[in-house]
Write an enzyme that holds these catalytic residues in place. Structure first.
Site, PDB file in Angstrom:
ATOM      1  N   HIS A  38     -11.816  -3.473  10.686  1.00  0.00           N
ATOM      2  CA  HIS A  38     -12.483  -3.323   9.396  1.00  0.00           C
ATOM      3  C   HIS A  38     -13.804  -2.551   9.505  1.00  0.00           C
ATOM      4  CE1 HIS A  38      -9.661  -6.501   8.295  1.00  0.00           C
ATOM      5  NE2 HIS A  38      -9.939  -6.272   7.034  1.00  0.00           N
ATOM      6  N   GLU A  51       0.802  -1.229   0.000  1.00  0.00           N
ATOM      7  CA  GLU A  51       0.000   0.000   0.000  1.00  0.00           C
ATOM      8  C   GLU A  51       0.834   1.278   0.000  1.00  0.00           C
ATOM      9  OE1 GLU A  51      -0.823  -2.630   1.856  1.00  0.00           O
ATOM     10  OE2 GLU A  51      -2.982  -3.010   1.726  1.00  0.00           O
TER      11      GLU A  51
END
Length: 652
Positions: A456, A387
């Site tokens: 999440h 990322e």
């Protein structure tokens, strides 16, 4: 090598040596504010590398980057002016020593964060591959940066995508105060081999050898298109920074390396070939004269005007008219609206590309980009799970003039790539005095309520909103999702588009092709007279349901969909409060330090006399998201909490 070529190399190194020596003196005399890291002793690497480059090639550098930038062709007068914080500086006095950049000559910036230039170099190389030119990128970094994740992610993604980049490790044997002898690790050649990248070694104190090695590396990169790793072994004569006591090395070590000073190595060859000491003195003297003139230019230049304090944070966006929201017509799911927005941008603009983890063949973890890779095989790019390098790819490609759309699979993964967003994308325009533009779009999603757990389910928009230089949008309908995503891609600034995954399958009227929703402008989605509900994303639908329920009890709620959380449309909120005199702010994020706190503070500051009741916020509890469904339900804001809060305020 001809004597003229050798003379040119000596002159180029002399310019850098004199620049760095004078910069050190000016810092000592407090004429240069801020940090200064000089590269005395490393001139052969900068000159040898950049002498092999073409004008259109790109470099990224590090905090010790003066030599690289000078060797690539930057104006010395402007560089001294930059170090001395003058308006005539390379970056108009906004960047300073560690952030000198000039994209017009392929200098994508020195960098104050160790290893941070490597992902940006990956982006510049992506742009070169996209445009199918024969250019290359050279990413300068020190041996200390090899310990950074950004290094490993960048070389991994460059190898995977076969990008035209030379990773140039300037091994000066010190990482800040630590000698590489005291940091046992595998060799750089083995590291390169582990990624399947060819490795070359250069004597970093011999400019001719550096040039020869770089010509070999560049030829391979230009011909094969893939990365090459070059280790140029040199020595840092000065300390890590000006004033460093340098207790970490011995005098004998320093003396041994200084005997192989890169300028001395070339000077001896020039003398052996017939040049006289007076000739060498004349070349050194020319460098002194140039530096003298540059310093006087900087001294006589004005500092940036106080009137320009707020300049260069954001670029000017094209105006977008605000249209009434659609209330009828053929319906479309939000997920499909996102896919269509991406498809239409890819069709309409060849500079747009999409990159991310599993966005291509996999079609995104939610299937949103399914089919786009087949339509645009070279512009919908699957990347490794890297990322940091992925975000840097977006920054470098945007600086190169492309319009990248980078997908961060979950907003919760922000922590592993925050530097490239916070310190690079958001600040690049400002630190370069407006010379760099970063039209980068980052798509990500969030959403609690489905037992996704603490890692999440987070709503992190306030983190982005706290960083000047970013725009942050959170649409709530298919129409706005389509229009805001397209507007974000067309915007000259970095924009974070945060979608709520629980809205992906909700339906609404289909916008016309090309529809744009203005960024930074809220929408009054329900008019009312008794109380204002300000909200965003999925909570818009919750607040609308509350408003309909309360209407049957005689309470008329006005509902505002912020749509953009940075910049916030405070005026629309104030206008509504002027009518209702009561305000509730609702968001899915935790209440503490959320965007609701900023709205409340602004209304209290500018609309205090308008209020007939306290301002209330309704949000999640200040704790990680629970996994158990019953606890998660208690944690999240719901209709009952909003109704109770409205009744409380109506009682005032």
């Amino acid at each position: 090598m001809t004597q003229r070529s050798r003379t040119n190399l000596f002159s180029a190194m002399s310019r850098i040596r004199e620049f760095e020596t004078r910069a050190s003196e000016l810092y000592r005399d407090t004429e240069i504010p801020g940090f200064v890291h000089v590269s005395v002793g490393q001139e052969a690497v900068a000159v040898g590398v950049c002498s092999a480059l073409e004008a259109e090639d790109v470099i990224t550098s590090n905090h010790r980057g003066h030599g690289h930038v000078l060797a690539k062709g930057a104006d010395m007068k402007a560089m001294f002016a930059e170090l001395m914080a003058r308006e005539t500086g390379t970056c108009r006095g906004r960047g300073g020593s560690m952030h000198i950049a000039d994209p017009s000559i392929g200098v994508f910036g020195a960098n104050g964060i160790v290893g941070a230039g490597l992902p940006i170099a990956v982006g510049a190389a992506t742009a070169i591959k996209h445009r199918q030119t024969n250019n290359v990128v050279v990413a300068f970094f020190g041996d200390g940066a090899v310990g950074q994740g950004a290094f490993h992610e960048s070389i991994n993604i460059a190898a995977t995508l076969n990008l035209p980049i030379v990773f140039l490790c300037e091994n000066n044997h010190f990482a800040e105060f630590s000698s590489t002898d005291n940091l046992p690790t595998v060799s750089l050649s083995r590291r390169a081999s582990g990624y399947g990248v060819p490795y070359l070694h250069a004597d970093g104190n011999d400019v001719e050898n550096v040039l020869e090695v770089l010509e070999t590396a560049l030829a391979k990169t230009r011909n094969d298109g893939g990365p090459v790793f070059v280790e140029a072994e040199t020595y840092r004569i000065h300390g890590h920074y000006e004033g460093d006591p340098q207790k970490y090395r011995s005098a004998s070590e320093l003396e041994a390396w200084m005997a192989r000073d890169p300028l001395t190595v070339v000077a001896n060859r020039l003398l052996d070939s017939g040049m006289t000491p007076a000739d060498l003195d004349a070349l050194r003297g020319a460098a002194v004269i140039e530096v003298d003139e540059a310093v006087e230019f900087a001294r006589s230049s004005p500092p940036p005007s106080n009137d320009t304090l707020r300049w260069y944070v954001l670029g000017e966006s094209d105006p977008i008219p605000d249209k009434p929201r659609l209330t009828s017509g053929e319906e479309i799911r939000t997920s499909r609206a996102i896919g269509l927005a991406l498809q239409h941008e890819l069709e309409d603009d060849p500079d747009v590309f999409l990159a991310g983890i599993d966005v291509g063949a996999g079609g995104n973890v939610f299937g949103i980009t399914r089919g786009l890779h087949e339509q645009f095989p070279t512009r919908v790019i699957d990347t490794p799970i890297s990322e940091t390098a992925l975000m840097g790819m977006g920054v470098g490609a945007a600086m190169s003039g492309l319009k990248p759309v980078i997908e961060l699979m979950y907003v919760d993964f922000l922590g592993v790539c925050f530097d490239q967003i916070m310190n690079q994308a958001a600040k690049m325009r400002f630190m370069t005095g407006g010379h760099a533009t970063v039209p980068l779009t980052i798509r990500t999603q969030f959403g609690a309520g489905r037992s996704s757990g603490s890692q999440h389910s987070q709503s992190l928009e306030a983190l982005f909103a706290h960083i000047p230089g970013l725009k942050v949008v959170m649409p709530s309908t298919p129409e706005d999702t389509y229009g805001m995503l397209r507007a974000a891609i067309q915007d000259p600034n970095p924009v974070i588009v945060i979608e709520n995954r629980l809205l992906y399958e909700t339906k609404g009227p289909t916008p016309e092709r090309g529809h744009l929703t203005p960024l930074g402008r809220a929408a009054v989605v329900r008019k009312g007279s008794d109380i204002t509900l300000v909200t965003v994303s999925r909570m818009v639908h919750t607040c609308l349901a509350v408003a309909e329920s309360l209407a049957m009890q005689g309470v008329d709620c006005e509902v505002i969909d912020l749509r953009t959380v940075s910049p916030l449309d405070h005026q629309t909120v104030l206008n509504s409060v002027a009518k209702t005199s009561r305000l509730v702010i609702v968001h899915e994020a935790i209440t503490d330090f959320g965007i609701g706190a900023e709205i409340a503070a602004r209304v209290a500051d500018q609309g205090f006399t308008l209020m007939d009741a306290p301002i209330r916020r309704v949000g999640a509890l200040a704790m990680p998201a629970p996994y158990a469904p019953n606890l998660e339900k208690l944690w999240l804001p719901d209709e009952d909490q909003i109704v109770a809060t409205v009744h409380e305020l109506m009682a005032f």
